[in-house]
Design a protein around this motif. Structure first.
Motif, mmCIF file in Angstrom:
data_model
loop_
_atom_site.group_PDB
_atom_site.id
_atom_site.type_symbol
_atom_site.label_atom_id
_atom_site.label_comp_id
_atom_site.label_asym_id
_atom_site.label_seq_id
_atom_site.Cartn_x
_atom_site.Cartn_y
_atom_site.Cartn_z
ATOM 1 N N ALA B 14 0.839 -1.199 0.000
ATOM 2 C CA ALA B 14 0.000 0.000 0.000
ATOM 3 C C ALA B 14 0.874 1.249 0.000
ATOM 4 C CB ALA B 14 -0.923 -0.007 1.222
ATOM 5 N N ASP B 15 1.923 1.242 0.806
ATOM 6 C CA ASP B 15 2.830 2.390 0.843
ATOM 7 C C ASP B 15 3.514 2.589 -0.510
ATOM 8 O OD1 ASP B 15 2.159 2.812 3.439
ATOM 9 O OD2 ASP B 15 3.955 1.890 4.297
ATOM 10 N N GLU B 16 4.093 1.512 -1.017
ATOM 11 C CA GLU B 16 4.831 1.599 -2.277
ATOM 12 C C GLU B 16 3.920 2.047 -3.422
ATOM 13 O OE1 GLU B 16 8.009 1.216 -2.938
ATOM 14 O OE2 GLU B 16 8.107 0.844 -5.095
ATOM 15 N N PHE B 17 2.755 1.445 -3.527
ATOM 16 C CA PHE B 17 1.837 1.795 -4.608
ATOM 17 C C PHE B 17 1.340 3.223 -4.455
ATOM 18 C CE2 PHE B 17 0.897 -2.943 -5.154
ATOM 19 C CZ PHE B 17 1.606 -3.027 -6.328
ATOM 20 N N GLY B 21 2.641 4.337 -7.672
ATOM 21 C CA GLY B 21 1.679 3.799 -8.615
ATOM 22 C C GLY B 21 2.012 2.378 -9.013
ATOM 23 N N LEU B 22 1.143 1.803 -9.838
ATOM 24 C CA LEU B 22 1.336 0.410 -10.248
ATOM 25 C C LEU B 22 2.573 0.260 -11.124
ATOM 26 C CD1 LEU B 22 0.518 -2.504 -10.552
ATOM 27 C CD2 LEU B 22 -1.236 -1.828 -12.185
ATOM 28 N N ALA B 23 2.686 1.083 -12.147
ATOM 29 C CA ALA B 23 3.810 0.955 -13.074
ATOM 30 C C ALA B 23 5.129 1.343 -12.417
ATOM 31 C CB ALA B 23 3.576 1.818 -14.323
ATOM 32 N N TRP B 97 -4.341 6.684 -8.210
ATOM 33 C CA TRP B 97 -3.602 5.728 -9.041
ATOM 34 C C TRP B 97 -4.547 4.675 -9.588
ATOM 35 C CZ3 TRP B 97 0.886 7.048 -10.712
ATOM 36 C CH2 TRP B 97 1.826 7.703 -9.915
ATOM 37 N N HIS B 98 -5.367 4.180 -8.699
ATOM 38 C CA HIS B 98 -6.262 3.122 -9.107
ATOM 39 C C HIS B 98 -7.176 3.565 -10.239
ATOM 40 C CE1 HIS B 98 -9.852 0.560 -8.918
ATOM 41 N NE2 HIS B 98 -9.000 -0.381 -8.664
#
Lengths: 172, 172
Positions: B14-17, B21-23, B97-98
């Motif tokens: 969750a932190d990283e995304f 973001g996803l990419a 992001w989502h």
DNA sequence: GGTGACCAACTAACCAGTTGGTTGCACATG
DNA sequence: CATGTGCAACCAACTGGTTAGTTGGTCACC
């Protein structure tokens, strides 16, 4: 071939970045979309990041002044921005990506700052507000427009009418 | 070590995304942040994309019900959501992001749909609106909150008060 | 002995950015 | 008129680093 290679690169990059964002975009794909060569991208723009910034700068004016500000008719202005946003979803996506991936680059662009200042000044002149009140009102109106842009209702005319009414209430 | 490895992975992801973001996220970095092993991620979640979806599902409830809905006090509700958003910026980023990178996954989550329906029903009961009017009012209020979240003014108390007043006007 | 975990190295693909060699055009110089 | 110099562009291959996902071997605990 043509002398408009930088232009074609910028347009292709705008599409690619709007779809995939900075991290998801691929330079090779941009070159292909532009019908241009990869080294031309690096010759003209230096790097992927710089290309992204160049795209933002290129499109910012289009975003800021596509809808002329009208301090005397904020509800109409809001609806026109909504219409513009809905007609240009890739510009909206570009801005969202930019906010997430390159924070605080846009906020420092002089064009953006000046455009905002001009709007606040026009609002003060038209309504006699003090500077803070005008700034806050503008922020609310734009916030509402952006929020509605992200989740417009199924009935577009209804959404437009609702936005018009909401802004009318806000401006008192 | 502990039996809560999936939990730690979800939190780290969750932190990283939220940041990248996803990419832009890196699986190795998530493993490191979780103090866990990379293969545990693939054993539990299958792939990077599935992990992203799992994170969204994990956090969605937190997002939907952290602020209890109050149909009788929409202005207060709006302000509480704003406060929550400002206190949890990474959740807001995750949602942005989502929206950009995984469109229409969240909208189909039953939890999200049900939560929305419950709010509309509560609004109808409290105000006697028809279903469409309640839906549109809720959309406007949430749109305004989201818009303000993305660009809050420098004076937080002022922003809060302005939002309260704006929603009061909207609900009539 | 099965399960959950670790470590480390590996693969196979991908990707930003580079290089070398070539073509065609514009425009000047002789 | 011929030649040559420079520029914009092309193609294709390459470099070096990165990255998702895998594998094999080990440890500890129930």
């Amino acid at each position: 071939m043509a002398a408009d290679t930088p232009r074609r690169i910028l347009d292709a990059a705008a599409d690619e970045f709007a779809e995939r964002g900075l991290a998801g975009a691929r330079v090779d794909r941009i070159a292909e979309r532009a019908g241009a060569n990869k080294q031309r991208i690096y010759a003209y723009f230096g790097s992927k990041d710089q290309l992204f910034d160049a795209v933002i700068e290129d499109r910012i004016e289009q975003l800021l002044d596509a809808v002329p500000f009208d301090a005397a008719d904020l509800p109409g202005y809001a609806v026109r921005i909504l219409d513009f946003n809905l007609a240009h979803p890739s510009l909206v996506r570009l801005l969202l990506w930019h906010n997430l991936e390159r924070p605080a680059v846009l906020a420092r662009l002089p064009q953006s700052v000046e455009s905002h200042a001009r709007k606040v000044a026009a609002l003060r002149a038209a309504r006699g507000d003090d500077e803070w009140a005008a700034d806050r009102l503008l922020g609310q109106v734009l916030g509402l427009v952006h929020g509605v842009t992200l989740a417009p209702g199924p009935d577009l005319d209804q959404t437009r009418a609702d936005l018009h009414r909401a802004v009318s209430l806000l401006v008192g």
